[in-house]
Scaffold this active site. Structure first.
Site, PDB file in Angstrom:
ATOM      1  N   HIS A 127      32.734  48.286  39.963  1.00 43.85           N
ATOM      2  CA  HIS A 127      33.251  49.563  39.441  1.00 43.85           C
ATOM      3  C   HIS A 127      32.329  50.171  38.388  1.00 43.85           C
ATOM      4  O   HIS A 127      32.711  51.116  37.712  1.00 43.85           O
ATOM      5  CB  HIS A 127      34.656  49.373  38.845  1.00 43.85           C
ATOM      6  CG  HIS A 127      35.693  49.051  39.873  1.00 43.85           C
ATOM      7  ND1 HIS A 127      36.862  48.375  39.586  1.00 43.85           N
ATOM      8  CD2 HIS A 127      35.745  49.313  41.202  1.00 43.85           C
ATOM      9  CE1 HIS A 127      37.574  48.237  40.700  1.00 43.85           C
ATOM     10  NE2 HIS A 127      36.916  48.789  41.680  1.00 43.85           N
ATOM     11  N   CYS A 138      19.963  65.887  37.299  1.00 40.84           N
ATOM     12  CA  CYS A 138      18.577  65.407  37.386  1.00 40.84           C
ATOM     13  C   CYS A 138      18.550  63.879  37.312  1.00 40.84           C
ATOM     14  O   CYS A 138      19.574  63.231  37.447  1.00 40.84           O
ATOM     15  CB  CYS A 138      17.714  66.058  36.297  1.00 40.84           C
ATOM     16  SG  CYS A 138      17.968  65.394  34.633  1.00 40.84           S
ATOM     17  N   GLY A 197      42.042  36.359  36.547  1.00 37.76           N
ATOM     18  CA  GLY A 197      42.612  37.492  35.823  1.00 37.76           C
ATOM     19  C   GLY A 197      42.645  38.799  36.587  1.00 37.76           C
ATOM     20  O   GLY A 197      42.401  39.853  36.028  1.00 37.76           O
ATOM     21  N   THR A 198      42.950  38.714  37.863  1.00 41.42           N
ATOM     22  CA  THR A 198      43.073  39.947  38.631  1.00 41.42           C
ATOM     23  C   THR A 198      44.251  39.858  39.600  1.00 41.42           C
ATOM     24  O   THR A 198      44.563  38.779  40.098  1.00 41.42           O
ATOM     25  CB  THR A 198      41.773  40.272  39.416  1.00 41.42           C
ATOM     26  OG1 THR A 198      42.015  41.406  40.261  1.00 41.42           O
ATOM     27  CG2 THR A 198      41.302  39.114  40.263  1.00 41.42           C
ATOM     28  N   ASN A 223      45.308  32.852  36.889  1.00 44.62           N
ATOM     29  CA  ASN A 223      46.047  34.083  36.584  1.00 44.62           C
ATOM     30  C   ASN A 223      47.474  33.692  36.205  1.00 44.62           C
ATOM     31  O   ASN A 223      48.115  32.942  36.934  1.00 44.62           O
ATOM     32  CB  ASN A 223      46.061  34.992  37.829  1.00 44.62           C
ATOM     33  CG  ASN A 223      46.400  36.430  37.490  1.00 44.62           C
ATOM     34  OD1 ASN A 223      45.942  36.964  36.496  1.00 44.62           O
ATOM     35  ND2 ASN A 223      47.223  37.048  38.316  1.00 44.62           N
TER      36      ASN A 223
HETATM   37 ZN   LIG Z   1      19.691  66.371  33.602  1.00 45.88          ZN
END
Ligand SMILES: [Zn+2]
Length: 255
Positions: A127, A138, A197-198, A223
């Protein structure tokens, strides 16, 4: 509670493993004092937003495009919660295992960058990481310690366009490089998969456990609560992440 829990079967699995995959989520960061949010990388669970719009909308890729200030407001709150927090004993235990095992991989949903900071070298941040910023127009990019010096929403010093963090917002694709790395390593196979832990709510987080089971590779879950994979794992440890990872490391180091 460590003394009442027999960790020896799991320590035995670790001892004989060559390649181990740790899958980590908000429960591990919680031991660093971070709130266990859901949403971005398992982030955010504070109920309705000030705007009366679900957090999934505020932290969405579309909101970032259409109203970056609104989206950044919540990203900023998440970063503020991380600010000053440190990797905990669990992150450090995983990092130290690299000295004891051939290959230790980490697949994390957390966007706090703590695994890398703790010293882990093979980390798949599925993530992203809040501290990596890039321009939406850019090639400018930067890595920051925190957002203290940023004016939100930040603009690019090179071209003036919107800058955003390298995290997966709602409705966005997972980062191609991270997915590629995960697929490559899953194809090479692991000898042990440990989910920490998920809740494993995302299919790509549950999948390595399901795959391991299919290939008769031992699986472990650390968990306190019930998760999507609790019923699948060989060893279920219903306790906190940092405490149990430290206990496993000491068990392994003690002989
Ligand atoms: Zn830029």
């Amino acid at each position: 509670m460590v003394e009442f829990m027999d960790l020896s079967p799991v320590i035995e699995c670790l001892r004989s493993a060559r390649r181990v995959l740790f899958i980590t989520g908000a429960g591990l960061s919680a031991d660093s004092g971070l709130p266990t949010y859901r949403g971005v990388g398992g982030l955010y669970d504070r109920g309705p937003t000030d705007e009366g719009v679900p957090i999934e909308v505020m932290l969405g890729g579309r909101m970032m495009r259409e109203d970056p200030a609104a989206c950044w407001k919540y990203i900023g709150q998440i970063e503020e919660a991380c600010r000053g927090a440190q990797p905990n004993a669990g992150h450090h235990a995983i990092a130290r295992l690299e000295a004891l095992l051939d290959e230790v991989w980490v697949l994390t949903q957390n966007v706090d960058g703590f695994h890398t900071r703790a010293g882990s070298s093979r980390v798949i941040e599925i993530h992203g990481d809040l501290h990596r910023l890039h321009c939406t127009a850019c090639t400018w990019k930067n890595e920051v310690q925190d957002y203290a010096e940023l004016t939100l929403p930040p603009s690019c010093p090179d071209c003036g366009a919107l800058v955003r963090p390298a995290v997966v917002l709602f409705g966005e694709m997972l980062p191609v490089a991270a997915v590629g790395m995960l697929q490559r390593e899953l194809a090479r196979g692991f000898d042990l998969v440990v989910s920490v832990g998920t809740t494993s709510a995302f299919p790509y987080i549950a999948d390595p456990v399901i795959r391991a089971r299919h290939h008769r590779v031992p699986t472990v879950e650390i968990n306190p609560g019930e998760s999507e994979v609790s019923h699948l794992v060989d060893h279920r440890i219903q306790a906190g992440a940092a405490e149990m990872l430290s206990a496993l490391l000491s068990g392994l180091e003690s002989d």
